[in-house]
Design an enzyme around this catalytic site. Structure first.
Site, PDB file in Angstrom:
ATOM      1  N   SER A 105      -4.881  -9.039   7.994  1.00 31.68           N
ATOM      2  CA  SER A 105      -4.116  -7.400   7.748  1.00 31.68           C
ATOM      3  C   SER A 105      -3.323  -6.941   9.242  1.00 31.68           C
ATOM      4  CB  SER A 105      -4.839  -6.177   7.633  1.00 31.68           C
ATOM      5  OG  SER A 105      -4.783  -5.267   8.150  1.00 31.68           O
ATOM      6  N   ARG A 144      -0.009   5.018  15.831  1.00 29.78           N
ATOM      7  CA  ARG A 144      -0.353   6.581  15.614  1.00 29.78           C
ATOM      8  C   ARG A 144      -0.766   7.960  15.690  1.00 29.78           C
ATOM      9  NH1 ARG A 144      -0.891   1.380  13.864  1.00 29.78           N
ATOM     10  NH2 ARG A 144      -1.566   0.782  11.932  1.00 29.78           N
ATOM     11  N   ASP A 197      -7.094   4.469  12.568  1.00 29.93           N
ATOM     12  CA  ASP A 197      -5.772   4.985  12.183  1.00 29.93           C
ATOM     13  C   ASP A 197      -6.055   6.039  11.983  1.00 29.93           C
ATOM     14  OD1 ASP A 197      -5.014   2.981  13.505  1.00 29.93           O
ATOM     15  OD2 ASP A 197      -4.648   1.679  12.498  1.00 29.93           O
ATOM     16  N   ASP A 208       0.830  -1.812  -0.150  1.00 25.72           N
ATOM     17  CA  ASP A 208      -0.015   0.429  -0.105  1.00 25.72           C
ATOM     18  C   ASP A 208       0.635   1.327  -0.252  1.00 25.72           C
ATOM     19  OD1 ASP A 208      -2.104  -1.294   0.140  1.00 25.72           O
ATOM     20  OD2 ASP A 208      -3.206  -0.695   2.155  1.00 25.72           O
TER      21      ASP A 208
HETATM   22  N1  ARG Z   1      -9.267  -2.313  15.902  1.00 26.30           N
HETATM   23  C1  ARG Z   1      -7.024  -2.045  16.313  1.00 26.30           C
HETATM   24  C2  ARG Z   1      -7.750  -0.570  16.517  1.00 26.30           C
HETATM   25  O1  ARG Z   1      -8.490   0.203  16.270  1.00 26.30           O
HETATM   26  C3  ARG Z   1      -6.507  -2.341  15.419  1.00 26.30           C
HETATM   27  C4  ARG Z   1      -6.532  -1.679  14.141  1.00 26.30           C
HETATM   28  C5  ARG Z   1      -5.202  -2.278  13.505  1.00 26.30           C
HETATM   29  N2  ARG Z   1      -4.773  -1.968  12.222  1.00 26.30           N
HETATM   30  C6  ARG Z   1      -4.198  -2.442  11.816  1.00 26.30           C
HETATM   31  N3  ARG Z   1      -4.160  -2.331  10.097  1.00 26.30           N
HETATM   32  N4  ARG Z   1      -4.015  -3.617  11.723  1.00 26.30           N
HETATM   33  O2  ARG Z   1      -6.892  -0.094  17.374  1.00 26.30           O
END
Ligand code: ARG
Length: 405
Positions: A174, A93, A122, A14
């Site tokens: 993922s 993040r 995110d 990506d």
């Molecule tokens: N659901 C979790 C959160 O919002 C994990 C997100 C992780 N992102 C990913 N690309 N797998 O913190």
């Protein structure tokens, strides 16, 4: 002058495609990659970024900053989103955003970019963090608007433009990983009834595979900071956390399987692995309750973990609320010095002992032996007064009944 952008770059498909995609649209791309303990070699990253079209590629080791300034406050708040998730992905993040802003300012870039989708949490964390730190910077999120529908189209685009693509067959998941934990989504996990397949887990053994003998572990704390494992001191918190991931992961500790509420309104099935965080939460909670008076501990436990987790999950890291809550937990952390003994066994961690010079546990008050110094008479009078409201209620109820008959 070319428009300049600092892109949060993982080196995956990506973000590699994003480099080229932005370049084609007239941007000069500087990539930014952080080591937050994702356990990947980052040496090849700059080469890959340049091959994809970047003019500059920055790689930084942020493990200790991440551990000290992000994981530790979350631990001190015992923050668990929806009572379960120790916020690993949510935490990285804001830190990455802070660095994007720093480098955007340094390189005089008007833009930063990330590779998050429009469906996840995110994007919110990146954008709110950037705006809080420098509202003049514009955030680009190409994945939300570009033309690619399927992964195959991206691969084709990458090949066409000489962007290196891993040929090995990728896992259907993922995965987001850092030293505080791993999150796994997608593929077979999208059916919330299906047990996560073996290969969904990256760093923990199953309870079945875990050793048949328990390990006893002692975690030492100084002023609310974990400083030792089994008596061995760690100067770097990040090192301690990574070591603990191995120790507890071996016993299958820290697997979490939940359906959680995302910010954007949908529910999603998430599998997490957070062995170190799980052990540290247990240990910290135990020691905190030993050294904190009842009023303060009850206030803390009823209010802070939930509120803190919510704000981190919802992208409000750089907020006055978080700073105020940090000040509160830092005050309590002053007394969290001592040791906790835990047993790791077949997927579980249990506290089996604790000690502290700051302990409020007094044996001569607690004991049922002849050493007892507790004033039992005071207990009788206290109970009378404490129970008065219920007694009054009972008396009136009884009176009414008598009146009726
Ligand atoms: N659901 C979790 C959160 O919002 C994990 C997100 C992780 N992102 C990913 N690309 N797998 O913190």
């Amino acid at each position: 002058m070319a428009k300049r952008v600092v892109l949060a770059y993982s080196g995956g498909l990506d973000t590699s495609v994003i480099v080229r995609w932005l370049t084609e649209r007239g941007y000069e791309v500087i990539t930014y990659t952080a080591d937050v303990g994702q356990g990947e070699e980052l040496e090849e990253i700059p080469k890959k970024a340049r091959q994809s079209g970047a003019v500059e590629a920055i790689v930084e080791d942020l493990k200790e900053e991440f551990a000290r300034d992000y994981c530790l406050p979350v631990l001190r708040a015992l923050a668990l989103y929806e009572g379960k998730y120790p916020l690993s992905a949510s935490l990285s993040r804001p830190l990455i955003s802070k660095k994007l802003v720093y480098y955007a300012e340094k390189f005089k870039a008007d833009y930063v970019a990330h590779g998050s989708t429009g469906k996840g949490n995110d994007q919110v964390r990146f954008e709110l963090s950037v705006w809080a730190l420098n509202p003049a910077i514009e955030v680009l999120a190409p994945v939300r608007s570009w033309e690619f529908k399927a992964r195959e189209e991206q691969i084709e685009y990458a090949k066409k433009h000489g962007i290196p693509v891993k040929v090995e067959k990728e896992k259907p998941y993922s995965i987001d990983r850092n030293l505080w934990g791993i999150s796994v989504e997608c593929g077979p996990l999208e059916d919330p009834w299906t047990e996560p397949p073996k290969d969904a887990y990256q760093i923990t053994f199953s309870a079945e595979e875990a050793p048949d003998e328990p390990d006893i572990l002692t975690v030492g704390f100084e002023k609310g900071i974990p400083v030792s494992l089994n008596g061995r001191k760690y100067n770097l918190l990040s090192q301690l956390i990574m070591e603990l991931n191995t120790l507890a992961g071996k016993h299958g500790v820290g697997r979490i399987d939940i359906v959680e509420n995302r910010l954007v309104g949908i529910k999603s099935r998430e599998v997490y692995e957070a062995p170190a965080a799980t052990v540290l939460y247990e240990a910290y909670r135990d020691l905190l309750s030993l050294v904190t008076d009842r009023f303060t501990f009850h206030y803390f436990i009823n209010h802070i973990p939930h509120e803190y987790a919510k704000l981190v999950y919802e992208g409000l890291w750089f907020s006055p609320l978080r700073e105020a809550l940090d000040a509160f937990t830092a005050t309590l952390a002053e007394s969290v010095t001592g040791e906790v003994r835990l047993k790791l066994f077949k997927g579980s961690v249990s506290v089996i002992g604790r000690r502290s010079d700051k302990s409020l546990y007094l044996e001569d008050l607690a004991t049922y032996s002849e050493k007892d110094t507790f004033d039992h008479k005071a207990g009788e009078l206290f109970t009378k007064v404490w129970g008065l409201p219920l007694k009054i209620k009972g008396l009136l109820k009884k009176k009414k009944q008598e009146f009726r008959t």
